[in-house]
Write a protein that holds these residues in place. Sequence first.
Motif, short mmCIF file in Angstrom:
data_model
loop_
_atom_site.label_atom_id
_atom_site.label_comp_id
_atom_site.label_asym_id
_atom_site.label_seq_id
_atom_site.Cartn_x
_atom_site.Cartn_y
_atom_site.Cartn_z
N VAL A 65 2.74 -13.56 8.76
CA VAL A 65 2.81 -12.37 8.02
C VAL A 65 3.05 -11.71 8.87
CG1 VAL A 65 1.08 -11.69 6.71
CG2 VAL A 65 1.13 -14.53 5.97
N ALA A 66 3.26 -10.76 8.03
CA ALA A 66 4.34 -9.29 8.48
C ALA A 66 4.03 -8.00 7.60
CB ALA A 66 5.62 -9.13 8.88
N LEU A 67 3.77 -7.01 8.41
CA LEU A 67 3.67 -5.49 8.09
C LEU A 67 4.58 -5.13 7.32
CD1 LEU A 67 1.31 -3.59 5.57
CD2 LEU A 67 0.86 -3.30 8.10
N VAL A 68 5.20 -4.48 7.09
CA VAL A 68 6.90 -3.28 6.92
C VAL A 68 5.67 -2.19 6.24
CG1 VAL A 68 7.49 -3.95 4.49
CG2 VAL A 68 8.45 -2.88 6.73
N GLU A 69 6.28 -0.84 7.46
CA GLU A 69 6.26 0.45 7.23
C GLU A 69 7.15 1.13 6.40
OE1 GLU A 69 1.66 1.25 7.43
OE2 GLU A 69 2.87 1.05 10.00
N ALA A 70 7.20 1.94 5.86
CA ALA A 70 8.29 3.55 5.93
C ALA A 70 7.11 4.52 5.91
CB ALA A 70 9.80 3.41 4.76
N TYR A 71 6.78 5.30 7.08
CA TYR A 71 6.58 6.76 7.06
C TYR A 71 6.87 7.92 7.37
CZ TYR A 71 2.10 8.96 7.97
OH TYR A 71 0.79 10.29 7.43
N SER B 52 7.89 15.39 -8.99
CA SER B 52 8.37 16.32 -7.94
C SER B 52 6.62 17.37 -7.52
CB SER B 52 9.59 17.12 -7.85
OG SER B 52 8.94 18.35 -8.91
N THR B 53 5.76 16.63 -8.25
CA THR B 53 4.24 17.33 -7.48
C THR B 53 3.81 16.76 -6.36
OG1 THR B 53 2.89 15.45 -9.20
CG2 THR B 53 3.76 18.05 -10.17
N SER B 54 2.84 16.22 -6.35
CA SER B 54 2.57 15.44 -5.31
C SER B 54 3.44 14.89 -4.10
CB SER B 54 1.12 14.64 -4.87
OG SER B 54 0.62 15.71 -5.59
N ARG B 55 3.32 13.81 -2.96
CA ARG B 55 4.13 13.76 -2.37
C ARG B 55 4.46 12.21 -2.03
NH1 ARG B 55 8.32 16.09 0.76
NH2 ARG B 55 8.14 18.02 -0.20
N LEU B 56 5.26 11.15 -2.20
CA LEU B 56 5.24 9.80 -1.92
C LEU B 56 5.55 9.80 -0.16
CD1 LEU B 56 7.06 6.70 -4.43
CD2 LEU B 56 4.69 7.36 -4.05
N LEU B 57 4.25 8.97 0.15
CA LEU B 57 4.31 9.70 2.16
C LEU B 57 4.36 8.39 3.12
CD1 LEU B 57 4.09 12.04 4.29
CD2 LEU B 57 1.55 11.28 4.31
N ASN B 58 4.32 7.05 2.58
CA ASN B 58 4.32 5.84 3.20
C ASN B 58 3.61 5.06 1.89
OD1 ASN B 58 1.89 3.67 3.48
ND2 ASN B 58 3.26 4.06 5.79
N ILE B 59 4.74 3.77 2.42
CA ILE B 59 4.05 2.48 1.63
C ILE B 59 4.81 1.40 3.59
CG2 ILE B 59 7.02 2.39 1.36
CD1 ILE B 59 6.30 0.77 -0.77
N GLY C 120 0.90 -1.24 0.47
CA GLY C 120 0.04 -0.13 0.07
C GLY C 120 0.72 1.44 -0.32
N PHE C 121 0.83 2.03 -0.16
CA PHE C 121 1.08 3.64 -0.78
C PHE C 121 0.66 4.91 -0.90
CE2 PHE C 121 0.63 2.17 -5.18
CZ PHE C 121 0.49 3.37 -5.73
N ILE C 122 1.01 6.01 -0.08
CA ILE C 122 -0.23 6.57 -0.20
C ILE C 122 0.17 7.71 -0.98
CG2 ILE C 122 -1.11 8.63 1.43
CD1 ILE C 122 -1.42 6.68 3.75
#
Length: 697
Positions: A688-694, A570-577, A465-467
Amino acid sequence: MAIGILLLATRHGGAERINQEGRILGPTPVVSTPTLFNTPEADAVVSAMQIMPVTNPWNEDISQRPRLANSDAMIAQIKSDLLPTRQNLRAFYEMNYVLVPDNQPRLTIPFLDYPDESDLDGGTFPNGNYPIPQNMPIESWPKGTGTLSLSQWQMDANNNGGDRHGIMVAPGSGSFWETWQMKLTQNGWQASNGAKFNFNSNALRPAGWTSGDAAGLPMFPAVPRFDECERGMVEHAMRLAVAKTRQEYIYPAVHYASSIPASSINYPAMGQRLRLKASFVIPSNWTIEERATLLGLKKYGAIVADNSGGFFSISVAPDDRWPANCFDHLATISIDNFEVIQTTGPTEGPRSPGAPTVDAGANQVIGIDDTAALSAVISAPNGGTTIKWQLYSGPAAVQLTNSNTATANASFTAPGSYTFMVSVTDSIHAVAYDAVVINVMPHVRMANISTRAAVGTAQNVAIAGFIINGDSPKRVMVRALGPSLMPFGVTGALNDPMLDLRDGAGNQIATNDNWKDSQEQAIADTGLGPGNDSESAIVATLSPGDFTAIVNGKDNATGIGLVEVYELDSTSRLLNISTRGFVGGGENVMIAGLILNGSDNGTICFRALGPSLTAFGVQAVIADPRLDLFNSQGTRIGANNNWKDSQQSAIESAGLAPGNDSESALLTNLAPGNYTAIVSGISGATGVALVEAYHVP
């Protein structure tokens, strides 16, 4: 499928709670044990409470209300009813309270004098059934009870007598209970009367019923407290006692106690509201407690609630933390400095139809060089509104333009989190408030985010998932690799990965099996074409929002895969994956990669979740995930097993606390460069795990 996005939504959802003074209240308070009023723990709870609705008479701004025609005559009468030595304002240390949890055990309490005007709350006449804790405070303790212990004062060991009010407050249920002449005897508690109130409602007691106050009013919403005085403003009307009243009550009072005929209109009625004159100059060298009280008397006034004691007095909490003599100057203020105003009725003023509303819009994430567009959606049926945007909090000064219109602009000189408040008033109703948070990012961006994980079947496919956050569409590339990993020593790579891109609602945006089947030229032009024809890639221009990339193997094949998201502008940002996948043993751990581009450092929170996923229907989760962070040289720069072991406060303040103590998190300030976060199971455990970078503002 978008489990990471779902977790983010639960973390950042919800509107601001803002009280009648325009103060953001924060999260709804929770009380788990009986808590006395004179403690920091009680301060934290009551300061976050909305005590009575913003339209309630206790919370009504009466600073612009017209004076009664006979205001001067009534003030003169109030004054003449008192001895010359008592014709000034007094602050009495009276009403205290205890906060109780919703499950506080109920006790039987007989009501000896007015059971027929009491709320029994489940009790059997003449007994009430009230949540009375062991540490129940009684009026004037501890400030006015000398050396007596709480237990001695509960029993009235010295036979002091008096009104002996008692107040119990349950923030969770929105209820509070008030008594008078409350006493602990050998047979248990007793009182003269009991009243239950709902501080989420404007409902009154039945007409003609008394309460702890002779006016049938509540006391808890009326008493200046330590927490609000130390902030510098009493945010409500106050409880006022005068010497004599007439046989009449006006809204919001429901009871009178007098022998003076109602026709004697120069005597105040119960419920009469007085206001400190705007012309009274509050000396700047008076105490913060005095200034807070007088500001409240100018804006919210005082309501006549009692006619005993022979004073012109307001009640304040008998908190032993008050500085010595902190209210002494109030006794120099003559009654002549007050005026009587025309009060509003149950369907008038802030309670009349047509109140304005305002929505400040969604929170934003922008760059330090960007200008924030503040846009409020306003409904004002009565028209004649005044709009105002202002900076509520933030780390640096902000330049606001067009701040008196629905659409304003803000520019910044320093990164950080800024809260802006918009207010709308029509001078009739309660001011409508809303707030929006603008997270201003430094010169650093998440340019690439990727995760390597075992790709299984069914629930065990890899789900990323990404925002995208901003106000304009963003061009990205999403890739799913397998065979390209083998030259890097990865064994068991996924032979033929397939990629499915979906929006936050689960609608399919694009799908790809072999990247050259479609968009070959567009992908090649980015210079990011996969190294193997059987790998997958999608180039898409996406509006800000939540997205999910699902990676599985063709014909249900399994193996190690890599899912990546690259920003192409470089418009909007990747905020999270956030990627969900299977964490194996040995080399089959989950590996997340991050590239930061720019000239400033960025604050990144990495999280490794397992047990929290079960609430979303995920099975066979990893029980105890561990997180290790490495820089581009392979040097470990951070590690965490259980997130509360270190950085607990910082992670909670960022709103990124994992839902289970055994999960892992690292909040770190990183220079531009490449980083790798590895998720493994303690003692080689798998699941099963979830890894995030925010990216944290």
